[in-house]
Write a protein that holds these residues in place. Sequence first.
Motif, short mmCIF file in Angstrom:
data_model
loop_
_atom_site.label_atom_id
_atom_site.label_comp_id
_atom_site.label_asym_id
_atom_site.label_seq_id
_atom_site.Cartn_x
_atom_site.Cartn_y
_atom_site.Cartn_z
N GLY A 1 0.84 -1.19 0.00
CA GLY A 1 0.00 0.00 0.00
C GLY A 1 0.88 1.24 0.00
N GLY A 2 0.28 2.38 -0.28
CA GLY A 2 1.06 3.60 -0.27
C GLY A 2 0.21 4.83 -0.50
N GLY A 3 0.86 5.95 -0.49
CA GLY A 3 0.19 7.22 -0.74
C GLY A 3 1.23 8.29 -1.01
N GLY A 4 0.77 9.44 -1.47
CA GLY A 4 1.69 10.53 -1.73
C GLY A 4 0.96 11.76 -2.23
N LEU A 5 1.61 12.87 -2.10
CA LEU A 5 1.05 14.13 -2.53
C LEU A 5 1.71 14.66 -3.78
CD1 LEU A 5 0.81 15.83 0.96
CD2 LEU A 5 -1.00 14.71 -0.31
N SER A 6 2.96 14.20 -4.05
CA SER A 6 3.72 14.69 -5.19
C SER A 6 4.88 13.75 -5.46
CB SER A 6 4.26 16.10 -4.90
OG SER A 6 5.26 16.02 -3.90
N GLY A 7 5.68 14.08 -6.44
CA GLY A 7 6.87 13.29 -6.73
C GLY A 7 7.96 13.42 -5.69
N THR A 8 7.77 14.31 -4.73
CA THR A 8 8.78 14.50 -3.69
C THR A 8 8.27 14.16 -2.29
OG1 THR A 8 8.16 16.83 -3.45
CG2 THR A 8 9.93 16.31 -5.01
N ALA A 9 7.09 13.56 -2.18
CA ALA A 9 6.55 13.20 -0.87
C ALA A 9 5.68 11.96 -1.00
CB ALA A 9 5.73 14.34 -0.28
N GLY A 10 6.21 10.80 -0.60
CA GLY A 10 5.46 9.56 -0.71
C GLY A 10 5.73 8.63 0.45
N ILE A 11 4.88 7.60 0.55
CA ILE A 11 5.03 6.58 1.60
C ILE A 11 4.55 5.25 1.03
CG2 ILE A 11 2.75 7.14 2.58
CD1 ILE A 11 3.97 6.41 5.37
N ILE A 12 5.25 4.17 1.35
CA ILE A 12 4.83 2.81 1.02
C ILE A 12 4.89 1.97 2.29
CG2 ILE A 12 5.47 2.90 -1.42
CD1 ILE A 12 8.05 1.36 -0.67
N PHE A 13 4.05 0.93 2.34
CA PHE A 13 3.99 0.11 3.54
C PHE A 13 3.37 -1.24 3.23
CE2 PHE A 13 0.91 3.57 3.47
CZ PHE A 13 -0.29 2.89 3.26
N ALA A 14 3.61 -2.20 4.15
CA ALA A 14 3.09 -3.56 4.07
C ALA A 14 3.64 -4.26 2.82
CB ALA A 14 1.56 -3.58 4.12
#
Length: 168
Positions: free
Chosen positions: A18-31
């Motif tokens: 899973g993941g999320g982000g607001l732009s090409g310079t701020a993201g998160i991935i997990f699980a």
Amino acid sequence: GSNWTEVAEVNTARSELGGGGLSGTAGIIFAGKEPSNSTKTETWDGSSWTETSDLNTARNNCGGAGSPTGALCIGGGPGQKAEVESWNGSSWTEIAELNDDRSGSAGTGSGNSSNLAVGGESPSIVASTEFWNGSAWTELADLSVVKYAFSQGSGTSSNDILAGGSTV
């Protein structure tokens, strides 16, 4: 804007994350799977991935929503889970469970409030949509087609787009 470029590799290779982000310079991935279910979390700053605090529950195929400062890991597997964890930028906390167990759903929204969990497998494929208001999940209008394993969901709870997905 016009083409793809290879950038830094994630620290832990895995699939079904899973993941999320607001732009090409701020993201998160997990699980995800690495090959067993993972608790790993990594954030993106535009040039590199940084491993940070792990999820409380190892899982794969969770819906993801949010950013490196506020995200949700929604449901997941193996099987189907109703558990949801909230990221505050430094740690994960379990929050109110979904109304329906599901894996392979799309998650969208800001991560703190005003999020959606859409579709998924529960154990059959479902069209249900649930809305997170920051304290509880509420059932909303269903998708027009039952789907799970979305390529991506993005937007806000009032203006959302889903891409891909499977009906079988």
